[in-house]
Scaffold this motif. Sequence first.
Motif, PDB file in Angstrom:
ATOM      1  N   LEU B  72       0.816  -1.215   0.000  1.00 48.22           N
ATOM      2  CA  LEU B  72       0.000   0.000   0.000  1.00 48.22           C
ATOM      3  C   LEU B  72       0.854   1.272   0.000  1.00 48.22           C
ATOM      4  CD1 LEU B  72      -2.708  -0.961   2.628  1.00 48.22           C
ATOM      5  CD2 LEU B  72      -3.005  -0.762   0.183  1.00 48.22           C
ATOM      6  N   ILE B  75      -0.274   4.848  -1.851  1.00 50.72           N
ATOM      7  CA  ILE B  75      -1.446   5.506  -1.283  1.00 50.72           C
ATOM      8  C   ILE B  75      -1.162   5.975   0.158  1.00 50.72           C
ATOM      9  CG2 ILE B  75      -2.623   3.500  -0.336  1.00 50.72           C
ATOM     10  CD1 ILE B  75      -5.087   4.535  -1.971  1.00 50.72           C
ATOM     11  N   PHE B  76      -0.353   5.178   0.860  1.00 51.93           N
ATOM     12  CA  PHE B  76      -0.024   5.543   2.243  1.00 51.93           C
ATOM     13  C   PHE B  76       0.926   6.732   2.278  1.00 51.93           C
ATOM     14  CE2 PHE B  76      -0.327   4.275   6.588  1.00 51.93           C
ATOM     15  CZ  PHE B  76      -1.428   3.427   6.566  1.00 51.93           C
ATOM     16  N   PHE B  79      -0.830   9.966   1.652  1.00 54.70           N
ATOM     17  CA  PHE B  79      -1.531  10.219   2.905  1.00 54.70           C
ATOM     18  C   PHE B  79      -0.623  10.939   3.906  1.00 54.70           C
ATOM     19  CE2 PHE B  79      -4.616   7.987   5.857  1.00 54.70           C
ATOM     20  CZ  PHE B  79      -5.701   8.535   5.238  1.00 54.70           C
ATOM     21  N   ILE B  80       0.546  10.325   4.142  1.00 55.91           N
ATOM     22  CA  ILE B  80       1.471  10.845   5.149  1.00 55.91           C
ATOM     23  C   ILE B  80       2.035  12.199   4.722  1.00 55.91           C
ATOM     24  CG2 ILE B  80       3.704  10.464   6.260  1.00 55.91           C
ATOM     25  CD1 ILE B  80       3.082   7.455   6.140  1.00 55.91           C
ATOM     26  N   ALA B  83      -0.486  15.099   4.943  1.00 56.04           N
ATOM     27  CA  ALA B  83      -0.696  15.494   6.337  1.00 56.04           C
ATOM     28  C   ALA B  83       0.511  16.254   6.860  1.00 56.04           C
ATOM     29  CB  ALA B  83      -0.963  14.254   7.191  1.00 56.04           C
ATOM     30  N   GLN B  86       0.693  19.790   5.529  1.00 55.73           N
ATOM     31  CA  GLN B  86      -0.313  20.637   6.180  1.00 55.73           C
ATOM     32  C   GLN B  86       0.153  21.093   7.545  1.00 55.73           C
ATOM     33  OE1 GLN B  86      -4.369  19.550   6.438  1.00 55.73           O
ATOM     34  NE2 GLN B  86      -4.571  20.806   4.606  1.00 55.73           N
ATOM     35  N   MET B  87       0.715  20.142   8.304  1.00 54.41           N
ATOM     36  CA  MET B  87       1.193  20.482   9.643  1.00 54.41           C
ATOM     37  C   MET B  87       2.376  21.436   9.562  1.00 54.41           C
ATOM     38  SD  MET B  87       0.846  17.053  11.866  1.00 54.41           S
ATOM     39  CE  MET B  87       0.814  15.710  10.731  1.00 54.41           C
ATOM     40  N   LYS B  90       1.312  24.992   8.956  1.00 60.01           N
ATOM     41  CA  LYS B  90       0.777  25.664  10.142  1.00 60.01           C
ATOM     42  C   LYS B  90       1.893  26.043  11.096  1.00 60.01           C
ATOM     43  CE  LYS B  90      -3.931  24.087  10.148  1.00 60.01           C
ATOM     44  NZ  LYS B  90      -4.598  22.800  10.012  1.00 60.01           N
ATOM     45  N   ILE B  91       2.862  25.117  11.257  1.00 62.60           N
ATOM     46  CA  ILE B  91       3.952  25.376  12.196  1.00 62.60           C
ATOM     47  C   ILE B  91       4.793  26.563  11.729  1.00 62.60           C
ATOM     48  CG2 ILE B  91       6.092  24.429  13.154  1.00 62.60           C
ATOM     49  CD1 ILE B  91       4.676  21.660  13.052  1.00 62.60           C
ATOM     50  N   GLN B  93       3.867  28.988   9.749  1.00 64.07           N
ATOM     51  CA  GLN B  93       3.077  30.217   9.826  1.00 64.07           C
ATOM     52  C   GLN B  93       3.104  30.787  11.239  1.00 64.07           C
ATOM     53  OE1 GLN B  93      -0.963  29.719   8.562  1.00 64.07           O
ATOM     54  NE2 GLN B  93      -1.174  31.872   8.018  1.00 64.07           N
ATOM     55  N   LYS B  94       3.105  29.879  12.232  1.00 63.06           N
ATOM     56  CA  LYS B  94       3.104  30.347  13.606  1.00 63.06           C
ATOM     57  C   LYS B  94       4.492  30.822  14.029  1.00 63.06           C
ATOM     58  CE  LYS B  94       1.489  30.738  17.839  1.00 63.06           C
ATOM     59  NZ  LYS B  94       0.353  31.563  18.195  1.00 63.06           N
ATOM     60  N   ASN B 167      13.229  36.988 -21.404  1.00 62.83           N
ATOM     61  CA  ASN B 167      12.232  38.055 -21.437  1.00 62.83           C
ATOM     62  C   ASN B 167      12.780  39.321 -22.063  1.00 62.83           C
ATOM     63  OD1 ASN B 167      10.001  36.846 -20.446  1.00 62.83           O
ATOM     64  ND2 ASN B 167      10.413  37.339 -18.315  1.00 62.83           N
ATOM     65  N   CYS B 168      14.119  39.467 -22.065  1.00 64.08           N
ATOM     66  CA  CYS B 168      14.742  40.687 -22.567  1.00 64.08           C
ATOM     67  C   CYS B 168      14.893  40.643 -24.076  1.00 64.08           C
ATOM     68  CB  CYS B 168      16.095  40.906 -21.923  1.00 64.08           C
ATOM     69  SG  CYS B 168      15.994  41.156 -20.168  1.00 64.08           S
ATOM     70  N   LYS B 170      13.338  39.776 -28.062  1.00 65.42           N
ATOM     71  CA  LYS B 170      12.106  39.603 -28.821  1.00 65.42           C
ATOM     72  C   LYS B 170      12.056  38.167 -29.316  1.00 65.42           C
ATOM     73  CE  LYS B 170      11.627  44.267 -30.608  1.00 65.42           C
ATOM     74  NZ  LYS B 170      12.064  45.077 -31.731  1.00 65.42           N
TER      75      LYS B 170
END
Lengths: 283, 200
Positions: B72, B75-76, B79-80, B83, B86-87, B90-91, B93-94, B167-168, B170
């Motif tokens: 698995l 998919i695992f 998952f990990i 998560a 995401q954590m 948050k950490i 940001q704080k 970008n400089c 043509k």
Amino acid sequence: MNLLAITAETWKTVGIVAGIFAGSALLIGILILVVGKVFKVDVDEKVTKILENLAGANCGGCGCSGCSGFAAKLASGGGDLSDCHVTSPEKKAEIAKLLGVELKAEEPTVAVVKCNGGSENCGEKFEYKGNPSCASCASLLGGNKLCSYGCLGCGDCKAICPENAIEVKGKLAEVDPDKCVSCGSCIAACPKHIIERIPASAPVYVACSSKCKGKDVMGVCKVGCIGCGLCAKNCPHGAITMVDNLPVFDYSKCTGCLTCVQKCPRKIILKRDVPSAAQKTEA
Amino acid sequence: MGTFIAIVLAAVLTNNFITVKTYGICPFLGVSKKTSSAVGMGVAVTIVMALATLVTYPVYTLVMVPLGFGFLEIIFFIFIIAALVQMLEKIIQKLSPSLYNTMGIYLPLITTNCAVLGVAELVIGDMSQFLNGASMNLGWAVLYALFAGLGFTLVMIIMSGMREKLNCYKTPKALAGFPTAMVTASFICMAFMVFTYIQI
């Protein structure tokens, strides 16, 4: 494989896998919840409310990175609401109410390019064939215009203008006052720093930025200010002072009598087409 | 020491994630317009890759394989990693708002980035070829992930530098913008292919 051929053993495996997933999902969910609670960031409600009322153009004219930066600055007590020129007065009143400060009455402004030296009036030092951007051009000996203060006409201001209010004709940028929201993007983008804000009702403006002496200006530009000061001497209301060989207007005193326009020997003080409603009555 | 050099060279040059393995193409083409954002993205990917490996490798070897559900893994791992990111967001940001503003904004973009999942997959599978005879352990795994992230950052910076420079000039109208980026990307990949001839 026939669906019916799936044995009880297979179903058991599927059940175990489902169980493992449900279990770990629960575990990770709880973990995220705990981390979210522990490391909670208090977002100031005021900031979000201010942000909702700001125009959201993210033009950067206020000097902040965007509207969210400006909102945070306002909420923390710094900055001035009048730094933003895009937000409508009604919305600004709302923000002032949120901040608990008095909203200063301010006149709408527009940007003008303080140069009239298009290709027919001001020659070129050299032929510039590089990247069509004023910033690149200005990095080569200060640009290819003979006048070191003049508009380079490559249209960096036109490119950055969020309202498409700027046109470049004959190597000279021009702001359409009807479209201009005075956000200040072009003022920041111009490498020659010749775009300036003036009150939207201003009857005249000085279309030159050259701080050179008269003789030097004569040599390079047909419509450059020679700093003679005739406008300042003849202004009946004392609205003009000479600073660095250039007339500076105090628009609060200007009545729009157009004496300066007539007296200027170089015709660099230009009359603006101000909508009649905005035009001041002559004193 | 030989193993260390072999892993570093493999991760950064000979098996570069973007140019040779073609992982993480969406940040490679999407966030490479400016060098500043390319660096932010690269740093974010590097940190997440190292952290993800630090978590997924022990979880795989100590929990999943002994319990018999090693199959698995993909998919695992998703998952990990999701998560974890995401954590981490948050950490950061704080703890450090300034770091969050430069790097953290890229974190939501890489929750399911294939480069991150790829490194987690590689350390449990193919990685033995770079080990030079040494046995696999967590240290090598994290080292590989870290340098794979740095290799990713390197290519991001090269790409953004070239795009800024382009970008400089043509470009023909039909090629302006994204097509030029694709052509640039192919040249970078070809250049990196040369490194695959390095024999360690």
